[in-house]
Enzyme design. Structure first.
Site, short mmCIF file in Angstrom:
data_model
loop_
_atom_site.label_atom_id
_atom_site.label_comp_id
_atom_site.label_asym_id
_atom_site.label_seq_id
_atom_site.Cartn_x
_atom_site.Cartn_y
_atom_site.Cartn_z
N SER A 159 0.69 -1.12 0.14
CA SER A 159 0.03 -0.07 0.04
C SER A 159 0.87 0.95 0.03
O SER A 159 1.64 1.24 -0.70
CB SER A 159 -1.06 -0.03 1.31
OG SER A 159 -1.88 0.90 1.07
N ASP A 254 -9.62 -3.93 -5.11
CA ASP A 254 -8.99 -3.11 -4.44
C ASP A 254 -8.91 -1.70 -5.38
O ASP A 254 -8.86 -1.73 -6.39
CB ASP A 254 -7.54 -3.49 -4.40
CG ASP A 254 -6.51 -2.52 -3.74
OD1 ASP A 254 -7.10 -1.41 -3.31
OD2 ASP A 254 -5.46 -2.68 -3.62
N HIS A 284 -7.79 -5.51 -0.75
CA HIS A 284 -6.63 -4.75 -0.28
C HIS A 284 -6.13 -5.12 1.28
O HIS A 284 -6.83 -5.47 1.99
CB HIS A 284 -6.93 -3.26 -0.17
CG HIS A 284 -5.62 -2.43 0.17
ND1 HIS A 284 -4.71 -1.78 -0.82
CD2 HIS A 284 -5.18 -1.98 1.41
CE1 HIS A 284 -3.83 -1.09 -0.32
NE2 HIS A 284 -4.19 -1.08 1.05
#
Length: 318
Positions: A159, A254, A284
């Protein structure tokens, strides 16, 4: 169980996780603010199983007080040293949030791991976290020979951490190196303008929301004019040549999926050896959901297998 979700997600545990998120009436991260969100995250961390055994762990400070955690196999040096940058929308996440993941990397891949607690927004907006990521990589470069069997250094993150890994590699390249031997990016941010289709197609209902991402981006880069700057959004960097070989893994459900995949294709077009893989029916943050979901656990195992097979040497291409 919702039939539609049962078809779209990999296992029952993920279905229940997403259903719970969809049933929540708030408050949102934006409404809570970063300090309350951090407190909630610490409460979740405290409920997790203890860290995996068989790993030697040491907390320390480097580079004028930058907090890091070094993970080593108990009985040997690692096959490589992996600098790991945690996720958390540049505002949350810490050494504890990704402790289990770092231990898994040591045990299952055989690497040494240097986890980095970079400075976060809103206290320290851009470029502080990038400065810290670069400083950690440069410090690791001076220690890689003593901590590994082959002198190989890699950088990785998920991320926002994957995003910082890309920016660190770009800055190191532009400064003339040396560069890590590989970059490993899991569900990375690459476009803080959130302009690609998945940011709208997956904007709500899958755990992380597009507004969560936008909230973090606003705290980290308060000036909206900067969010399309290549120093902030690497997808807008016109020249991606000369960067380290890349392993990029995205998740189907995601909001960040398309920008991670677009960055992978940009690297390929620039001649950078790149392996891109999308985790089907995954959401995610799956790397920290291994104790919740067997499917998330298996997705992590596939990533570890990918890293193990990269056969990266200090002067090699993948």
């Amino acid at each position: 169980m919702t039939p539609q979700l049962n078809d779209l997600l990999m296992d029952t545990a993920l279905v229940e996780f997403v259903e719970e998120a969809r049933a929540s009436i708030g408050p949102t991260w934006r409404e809570l603010g970063p300090y309350a969100v951090r407190e909630l995250q610490q409460e979740r961390i405290a409920r997790r199983p203890p860290g995996l055994p068989g790993v030697a762990v040491a907390d320390m400070s480097i580079a004028d007080g930058l907090a890091v955690r070094l993970y080593l196999p108990e009985s040997a040096t690692g096959m490589a040293l992996l600098v790991y940058l945690h996720g958390g929308m540049w505002t949350i996440g810490n050494l504890d949030s990704h402790d289990r993941l770092c231990r898994r990397l040591v045990r299952e891949v055989g690497v040494a791991v240097l986890a980095v607690h970079y400075r976060r927004a809103p206290e320290c907006p851009w470029p502080a976290a990038v400065d810290d990521a670069v400083a950690a990589v440069q410090w690791a470069q001076t220690r890689v020979a003593e901590l590994t069997r082959g002198g190989v250094l890699m950088v990785a993150g998920d991320s926002a951490g994957g995003h910082l890994a890309t920016l660190a590699c770009l800055r190191l390249r532009d400064a003339g190196g040396p560069l890590p031997a590989a970059q490993i990016l899991v569900c990375p941010n690459t476009d803080l303008t959130l302009s690609l289709p998945s940011a709208q197609e997956k904007r709500t209902g899958w755990g992380l929301t597009t507004d969560d991402i936008a909230w973090g981006a606003e705290l980290w880069v308060p000036d909206p004019r900067l969010r399309a700057d290549p120093r902030v959004s690497p997808l807008f960097e016109p020249d991606l040549s000369g960067l380290p070989p890349a392993l990029i893994v995205t998740a189907e459900h995601d909001p960040l999926r398309d920008e991670g995949e677009a960055y992978a294709h940009r690297l390929m077009d620039a001649g950078v050896p790149t392996l891109l893989r999308r985790e089907a029916k995954m959401i995610h943050g799956f790397l920290t959901l291994d104790t919740l979901s067997p499917a998330a656990d298996a997705a992590g195992e596939r990533l570890f297998g990918d890293i193990s097979q990269m056969n990266i040497r200090p002067d090699s291409a993948m």
